[in-house]
Design an enzyme around this catalytic site. Structure first.
Site, mmCIF file in Angstrom:
data_model
loop_
_atom_site.group_PDB
_atom_site.id
_atom_site.type_symbol
_atom_site.label_atom_id
_atom_site.label_comp_id
_atom_site.label_asym_id
_atom_site.label_seq_id
_atom_site.Cartn_x
_atom_site.Cartn_y
_atom_site.Cartn_z
ATOM 1 C CG ASN A 130 32.894 46.514 50.634
ATOM 2 O OD1 ASN A 130 34.002 46.613 51.154
ATOM 3 N ND2 ASN A 130 32.644 45.675 49.640
ATOM 4 N NE ARG A 168 21.297 52.657 36.954
ATOM 5 C CZ ARG A 168 20.755 52.354 35.778
ATOM 6 N NH1 ARG A 168 20.606 51.101 35.417
ATOM 7 N NH2 ARG A 168 20.384 53.304 34.962
ATOM 8 C CG HIS A 175 37.265 47.574 40.489
ATOM 9 N ND1 HIS A 175 36.108 47.369 39.761
ATOM 10 C CD2 HIS A 175 38.228 46.824 39.889
ATOM 11 C CE1 HIS A 175 36.371 46.543 38.764
ATOM 12 N NE2 HIS A 175 37.643 46.203 38.818
ATOM 13 C CB VAL A 181 34.159 52.358 33.824
ATOM 14 C CG1 VAL A 181 33.933 51.246 34.842
ATOM 15 C CG2 VAL A 181 32.834 52.935 33.363
ATOM 16 C CG ASP A 182 36.133 50.061 37.408
ATOM 17 O OD1 ASP A 182 35.508 50.570 38.348
ATOM 18 O OD2 ASP A 182 35.750 49.048 36.806
ATOM 19 C CD GLU A 193 35.801 44.170 47.849
ATOM 20 O OE1 GLU A 193 34.816 44.903 48.006
ATOM 21 O OE2 GLU A 193 35.816 43.243 47.008
HETATM 22 C C1 GAR Z 1 32.290 44.046 46.266
HETATM 23 O O1 GAR Z 1 33.159 42.978 46.000
HETATM 24 C C2 GAR Z 1 32.704 45.279 45.475
HETATM 25 O O2 GAR Z 1 34.090 45.420 45.340
HETATM 26 C C3 GAR Z 1 32.068 44.971 44.140
HETATM 27 O O3 GAR Z 1 30.814 44.428 44.451
HETATM 28 C C4 GAR Z 1 30.888 43.757 45.714
HETATM 29 C C5 GAR Z 1 29.798 44.317 46.606
HETATM 30 O O4 GAR Z 1 29.681 43.563 47.788
HETATM 31 N N1 GAR Z 1 31.950 46.171 43.366
HETATM 32 C C6 GAR Z 1 32.043 46.192 42.037
HETATM 33 O O5 GAR Z 1 32.228 45.206 41.373
HETATM 34 C C7 GAR Z 1 31.877 47.569 41.424
HETATM 35 N N2 GAR Z 1 32.144 47.537 40.029
HETATM 36 P P1 GAR Z 1 28.889 44.153 49.020
HETATM 37 O O6 GAR Z 1 27.497 44.573 48.534
HETATM 38 O O7 GAR Z 1 28.780 42.998 49.982
HETATM 39 O O8 GAR Z 1 29.664 45.301 49.585
#
Ligand code: GAR
Length: 188
Positions: free
Chosen positions: A15, A90, A108, A143-144, A173
């Site tokens: 991302n 975190r 998320h 959270v979220d 995403e």
């Molecule tokens: C993504 O899918 C993001 O939505 C998720 O972690 C992944 C990170 O991928 N985030 C969460 O679950 C937050 N609670 P990336 O490091 O390749 O961007």
């Protein structure tokens, strides 16, 4: 004026890459911070010529607020205006969330308010959901749970596994986050 954004990561940083690749007039990624010292996303930042800093939360033991105070000081020192969490694993305390209220975004991997928390792809399948997706939202203490800035959705198909869902959601995403960040940056 482009808003100066810090992206907080913990891992691979796909991302973050999407946010870097989509930079236009609304924002620039001015700093990347990882709480995991060897996160692959730090290299992506450096390759893009962006300052990348590891702030190892383990050095702070149980003291979450001490970690966040140092993080906050770093962000202020670099004149950061918006903080974008991108796979930052975190949970932040009210201290940090309130300090950055209205300027702290997260992505998320579910259609919030459905499926807050972890393992969203497994849980979407287990719940028999017919659709799934991702959400960009403002971060609040719970959270979220903050205001939703945008969502992207897709059908769950027969034969989908947590892995296939994760791959398709991730593609969504990468389109959603830069768009929502740019739109939001223009409102500040
Ligand atoms: C993504 O899918 C993001 O939505 C998720 O972690 C992944 C990170 O991928 N985030 C969460 O679950 C937050 N609670 P990336 O490091 O390749 O961007």
């Amino acid at each position: 004026m482009k808003k100066r954004v810090a992206v907080l990561i913990s891992g691979r940083g796909s991302n973050l890459q999407a946010l870097l690749d989509a930079e236009q007039n609304a924002y620039e990624v001015a700093l990347v911070v990882s709480n995991i010292p060897n996160a692959a996303g730090l290299d992506r930042a450096r390759e893009a010529g962006v300052e990348a800093i590891a702030l190892d939360h383990k050095r702070y033991g149980q003291n979450r607020e001490a970690f966040e105070r140092d993080l906050d000081a770093l962000l202020v020192q670099r004149n950061i205006e918006i903080v974008a969490l991108a796979g930052f694993m975190r949970v932040l305390t009210p201290y940090f969330v309130r300090a950055w209220q209205g300027r702290l975004l997260n992505i998320h991997p579910s259609l919030l308010p459905k499926l807050p928390g972890t393992k969203t792809h497994e849980r979407a399948l287990a719940a028999g959901e017919s659709e799934h997706g991702c959400t960009v939202h403002l971060v609040v203490d719970e959270v979220d749970a903050g205001e939703i800035l945008g969502q992207a959705r897709m059908p769950i198909l027969p034969g989908d596994t947590p892995q296939t869902l994760a791959e398709r959601v991730l593609t969504l995403e990468h389109e959603l986050y830069p768009r929502c960040l740019a739109e939001y940056a223009q409102t500040l």
